[in-house]
Design an enzyme around this catalytic site. Structure first.
Site, mmCIF file in Angstrom:
data_model
loop_
_atom_site.group_PDB
_atom_site.id
_atom_site.type_symbol
_atom_site.label_atom_id
_atom_site.label_comp_id
_atom_site.label_asym_id
_atom_site.label_seq_id
_atom_site.Cartn_x
_atom_site.Cartn_y
_atom_site.Cartn_z
ATOM 1 N N TYR A 32 33.945 27.407 34.378
ATOM 2 C CA TYR A 32 34.993 28.211 35.027
ATOM 3 C C TYR A 32 36.180 28.552 34.120
ATOM 4 O O TYR A 32 37.085 29.268 34.541
ATOM 5 C CB TYR A 32 35.481 27.489 36.285
ATOM 6 N N ALA A 88 31.901 28.126 47.145
ATOM 7 C CA ALA A 88 30.570 27.803 47.671
ATOM 8 C C ALA A 88 30.331 28.351 49.073
ATOM 9 O O ALA A 88 29.174 28.500 49.492
ATOM 10 C CB ALA A 88 30.367 26.287 47.646
ATOM 11 N N GLU A 109 34.050 41.109 46.623
ATOM 12 C CA GLU A 109 33.604 39.742 46.320
ATOM 13 C C GLU A 109 33.698 39.516 44.808
ATOM 14 O O GLU A 109 33.175 40.333 44.041
ATOM 15 C CB GLU A 109 32.148 39.592 46.786
HETATM 16 C C1 DQA Z 1 32.237 30.549 42.231
HETATM 17 C C2 DQA Z 1 30.710 30.374 42.248
HETATM 18 C C3 DQA Z 1 30.283 29.507 43.422
HETATM 19 O O1 DQA Z 1 28.885 29.314 43.394
HETATM 20 C C4 DQA Z 1 30.951 28.148 43.326
HETATM 21 O O2 DQA Z 1 30.600 27.355 44.436
HETATM 22 C C5 DQA Z 1 32.439 28.235 43.174
HETATM 23 C C6 DQA Z 1 32.974 29.231 42.259
HETATM 24 C C7 DQA Z 1 32.697 31.323 40.968
HETATM 25 O O3 DQA Z 1 33.836 31.806 40.981
HETATM 26 O O4 DQA Z 1 31.966 31.397 39.989
HETATM 27 O O5 DQA Z 1 33.180 27.437 43.721
HETATM 28 O O6 DQA Z 1 32.603 31.325 43.356
#
Ligand code: DQA
Length: 160
Positions: A32, A88, A109
């Site tokens: 991340y 998630a 999104e």
């Molecule tokens: C997320 C991807 C999701 O699968 C994960 O659960 C997250 C972060 C992302 O920003 O890459 O919490 O939304």
């Protein structure tokens, strides 16, 4: 405006972050990145100024609070578009899907990571079909691209 006056009221884009995104910077940085949520929000506020929209950023670890924030877009003075990283809940929450379908404001999104390149359970988004579009895999840039898309959609609404 049709009466010839200039509307100087900026429209608002709600940037909504879901569960665990408050931990950005410290949370799995290899996936991340090292940017904190506050630094991402600050950069989005600056980009918003450039794009002529106000940016309101919120984060919650609670599904109901995210639903409430989406519902508030319908209130007077509510946000005209939403950039949503549902974390998630993207993969599981029919309640979130229904809230997005219920509101008039377009929802974009976004994901920091490329969810298609990760575990199989992250490949499906239950919200994608009711969102205006999806952006994933560009780290913090995903949010900036989402904000640009939101500003564009708002401009198109204003001129139609
Ligand atoms: C997320 C991807 C999701 O699968 C994960 O659960 C997250 C972060 C992302 O920003 O890459 O919490 O939304």
């Amino acid at each position: 405006m049709r009466d010839g006056t200039i509307n100087t009221m900026k429209k608002t884009v709600l940037v909504l972050h879901g569960p665990n995104l408050n931990l950005l910077g410290a949370r799995e940085p290899a996936i991340y990145g090292r940017d904190t949520l506050e630094s991402i929000n600050a950069r989005l506020r600056t980009l918003g100024e450039e794009l002529g929209v106000a940016v309101e950023a919120r984060q919650s670890n609670h599904e109901g609070a995210l639903l409430d924030a989406l519902h508030q877009t319908g209130a007077a003075g509510g946000a005209a578009a939403v950039v949503l990283n549902a974390g998630a809940l993207t993969h599981t929450s029919y309640a979130l899907r229904d809230a997005i379908a219920a509101i008039a404001a377009p929802v974009i999104e976004v994901h920091l990571s490329n969810t298609q390149a990760r575990e199989a359970w992250r490949h499906h988004s239950v919200i994608a079909a009711v969102c205006a579009g999806s952006i994933a895999g560009f780290g913090a840039l995903s949010y900036a691209l989402g904000l640009r898309a939101a500003a564009q959609l708002i401009n198109e609404q204003a001129s139609s």
